[in-house]
Design a protein around this motif. Structure first.
Motif, mmCIF file in Angstrom:
data_model
loop_
_atom_site.group_PDB
_atom_site.id
_atom_site.type_symbol
_atom_site.label_atom_id
_atom_site.label_comp_id
_atom_site.label_asym_id
_atom_site.label_seq_id
_atom_site.Cartn_x
_atom_site.Cartn_y
_atom_site.Cartn_z
ATOM 1 N N TYR A 28 0.872 -1.162 0.000
ATOM 2 C CA TYR A 28 0.000 0.000 0.000
ATOM 3 C C TYR A 28 0.906 1.207 0.000
ATOM 4 O O TYR A 28 1.499 1.557 1.009
ATOM 5 N N LYS A 60 0.513 4.400 -0.361
ATOM 6 C CA LYS A 60 0.200 5.701 0.266
ATOM 7 C C LYS A 60 0.586 5.677 1.742
ATOM 8 O O LYS A 60 0.734 4.630 2.349
ATOM 9 N N VAL A 85 -0.224 6.000 5.568
ATOM 10 C CA VAL A 85 -1.420 5.856 6.396
ATOM 11 C C VAL A 85 -1.516 7.099 7.271
ATOM 12 O O VAL A 85 -0.682 7.342 8.115
ATOM 13 N N SER A 86 -2.543 7.930 7.005
ATOM 14 C CA SER A 86 -2.658 9.162 7.774
ATOM 15 C C SER A 86 -3.808 9.025 8.760
ATOM 16 O O SER A 86 -4.677 8.190 8.601
ATOM 17 N N ILE A 133 -9.034 9.853 8.713
ATOM 18 C CA ILE A 133 -9.687 8.617 8.301
ATOM 19 C C ILE A 133 -11.167 8.683 8.631
ATOM 20 O O ILE A 133 -11.565 9.288 9.622
ATOM 21 N N GLN A 157 -7.971 3.251 2.994
ATOM 22 C CA GLN A 157 -7.230 4.080 3.946
ATOM 23 C C GLN A 157 -7.593 3.700 5.393
ATOM 24 O O GLN A 157 -6.721 3.509 6.236
#
Ligand code: ARG
Length: 599
Positions: free
Chosen positions: A491, A493, A495-496, A499, A571
């Protein structure tokens, strides 16, 4: 103690609801402390079926006080609990006599995941132990005998407790109370003079010393004079005989080097190597102190503390010939450690077979402090804990060092590593660091096996079981961790924490969230009960719960993939993945086990 804020909240809301439903009662009976939030909070249980909610309050005792039917009371209670706020994050349900509370998914997810993503490996870390010393006496093999697998459990459990207490902010002090003194050194000296040579020690000291040890016991059966010779040699050693001391030093140096190598392989660290001989010059004043307290008496020329009154065998302090004993050195050890470290607790991670020994030692200390009228705040006797544990059995065989049926720890590590290597070659032959990973998995398997049951239970060690990647094992957890790491690599991107938490709404995901949120409580419980097992079972539950998320099928029967075309959903799920990975890694760390990213 860990403060679980949801629990506090549930208890407060419930206490308030009781007051609303039974106003008269609280006017007439202000003494009903059972309805205080603190007390209610202690009564909250974790429902066996997680679908029921995060906490359940059984109402049976309470209904008796209220002189009512628990089911009826529950209905009215739950209604009131739920009617108090418009947008509640807690939902209460009445199921029979159990008042269940469930944290709403979005709240639980937001709260837990943002905390973990922020704190990372510090999730569950606390400062409750700040400024307090915890002394942990563990491993402590008898040197001049090989490091056998019999000392594996104390090493695993002790090292894990060391890390668990450290996580809670305590200053952990690891002490290796090496068995480097005692009559067995008399035997070694005699055996070495008769059958050993310096060359032996230079080539292969450990197994040569071991062979001497076994040979001595065999020959002793034929020739009882050897026992007397050994006693004489030890007596000379105790009285400072030069030749004996030289040999003893040699045995100690070679053995210690070997033992330290094993610790290095296992990643175990000690702050102090203060073995039994460390107390040689500290014993005379301790015996003097015990004698002037009036606790001691002579029995057949031996100096003892009679403990019959307490149903404990008498503690022998010194024998007729003046030789001191294992217990004498432990008594001196407690007093020395107390003086040096002013510990909050002193733990002795030692097999249950030494129960009587620690009862004696602890009782003598307690009686001494009483006799000397030491003020309560300056006493150490309430702070001593024997963290005992059961046997480890290899295919139902017990180990005996004397008969020569010992299983060497180094051999066990080697074998585990080899087995792990062949598994890797089968599953993932292209792996980059095969040697290193095989060792991590092999050691993970052995250590986990030692902590996979409550410590007082025996462990049955079976090679197939402990290395099974699908069983309740260390490698299973390591493998789950590596899979999570691989998902995160795929993955791309970041992980922020931005969410949509409400998307994690499947029961499988909820179960994982609930477990994640309970990790800090598990760490506290492990410390309070001195049970790494609390962490090991927790991790198995977490990994299995996550594997259910991973394998979940959607309505059409297809695997509901974690990473899909739905970016927002992916996400949210990847945030969950990341958090599970963080917690498994940290939990394994607390067990002394490494978590490779690939395997
Ligand atoms: N050397 C002992 C044994 O192997 C264990 C020592 C445990 N620690 C202690 N303070 N007595 O049995």
């Amino acid at each position: 103690m860990f403060k679980d804020k949801f629990k506090v909240d549930i208890a407060e809301k419930t206490a308030q609801a009781f007051r609303d439903v039974f106003p008269d009662l609280f006017i007439s009976r202000p003494d009903l402390y059972i309805f205080d939030p603190d007390r209610l909070s202690e009564r909250l249980e974790t429902p066996k079926n997680p679908e029921m909610g995060n906490y359940a309050l059984p109402l049976f005792d309470i209904a008796k006080i209220l002189k009512g039917n628990p089911v009826e009371i529950n209905k009215r209670l739950a209604e009131t609990q739920n009617s108090r706020t418009l947008h509640p994050h807690l939902v209460f349900t009445a199921v029979g006599g159990f008042n269940n509370a469930r944290i709403k998914t979005e709240t639980l997810a937001r709260d837990t995941l943002t905390t973990i993503l922020e704190d990372e490996q510090d999730f569950g870390t606390s400062t409750e132990g700040q400024g307090k010393n915890i002394v942990i006496d563990f491993s402590s093999p008898n040197i001049a005998k090989p490091f056998g697998v019999g000392h594996l459990r104390t090493t695993a459990i002790g090292h894990s407790l060391y890390r668990i207490f450290e996580k809670l902010g305590y200053n952990s002090i690891g002490i290796n109370h090496l068995g480097d003194w005692g009559t067995q050194f008399g035997k070694m000296i005699v055996a070495f003079r008769k059958w050993g040579s310096d060359d032996d020690l230079k080539t292969d000291p450990i197994s040569k010393l071991y062979n001497l040890y076994v040979r001595f016991h065999q020959e002793e059966e034929k020739d009882p004079n050897l026992s007397e010779e050994a006693r004489e040699a030890f007596r000379k050693l105790e009285q400072g005989g030069h030749d004996e001391a030289e040999l003893w030093n040699k045995f100690k140096e070679y053995s210690l080097n070997a033992v330290k190598k094993t610790y290095e392989t296992l990643g175990v660290h000690f702050d102090h190597y203060t073995g039994e001989s460390f107390y040689n010059d500290k014993i005379t004043p301790v015996i003097a102190r015990l004698r002037s307290s009036g606790l001691t008496k002579f029995s057949q020329d031996a100096l003892i503390v009679d403990l019959e009154e307490y149903n404990i065998p008498a503690c022998i302090l010194s024998k007729a010939d003046g030789a001191t004993l294992y217990a004498t050195r432990d008594i001196a050890g407690v007093l020395y450690r107390w003086e040096t470290f002013q510990f909050e607790k002193a733990l002795y991670v030692v097999a249950a077979s030494q129960k009587d020994h620690f009862k004696q030692v602890f009782k003598v200390i307690e009686l001494l402090e009483e006799r000397e009228k030491i003020p309560a705040s300056k006493r150490c006797s309430g702070r001593l804990v024997h963290v005992d544990f059961g046997w480890i059995k290899f295919r139902d065989e017990m180990m005996s060092t004397r008969k020569g049926t010992i299983i060497f720890l180094d051999d066990v590590i080697e074998k585990a590593t080899e087995l792990a290597r062949s598994k890797i070659l089968e599953k993932n032959p292209d792996l980059k660091e095969i040697d290193k990973t095989a060792r991590q998995i092999g050691i993970g398997a052995i250590l986990f096996a030692d902590m996979s049951t409550r410590r007082q239970k025996d462990v049955n060690f079976d090679w197939d079981d402990v290395l099974n990647f699908e069983g309740e094992t260390g490698p299973y957890l390591q493998y789950t961790h590596a899979r999570l790491a691989s998902l995160l690599r795929h993955y791309e991107k970041k992980v922020s924490p931005e969410i949509d938490f409400s998307l994690l709404d499947h029961p499988e995901e909820y179960r994982v969230l609930d477990l994640l949120y309970k990790f800090p409580a598990a760490v506290c419980q492990a410390a309070e009960t001195y049970e790494p097992y609390v962490i090991s079972t927790y991790l198995i539950e977490l990994a299995s719960a996550f594997n259910k998320v991973y394998q979940r099928k959607d309505d059409s029967g297809r695997i509901d993939k974690i990473i899909s075309d739905d970016a927002v959903l992916s996400q949210a799920r990847m945030a969950l993945v990341n958090c599970v990975k963080i917690v498994i890694k940290e939990g394994l760390y607390l067990l002394g086990i490494e978590a490779p990213d690939e395997m």
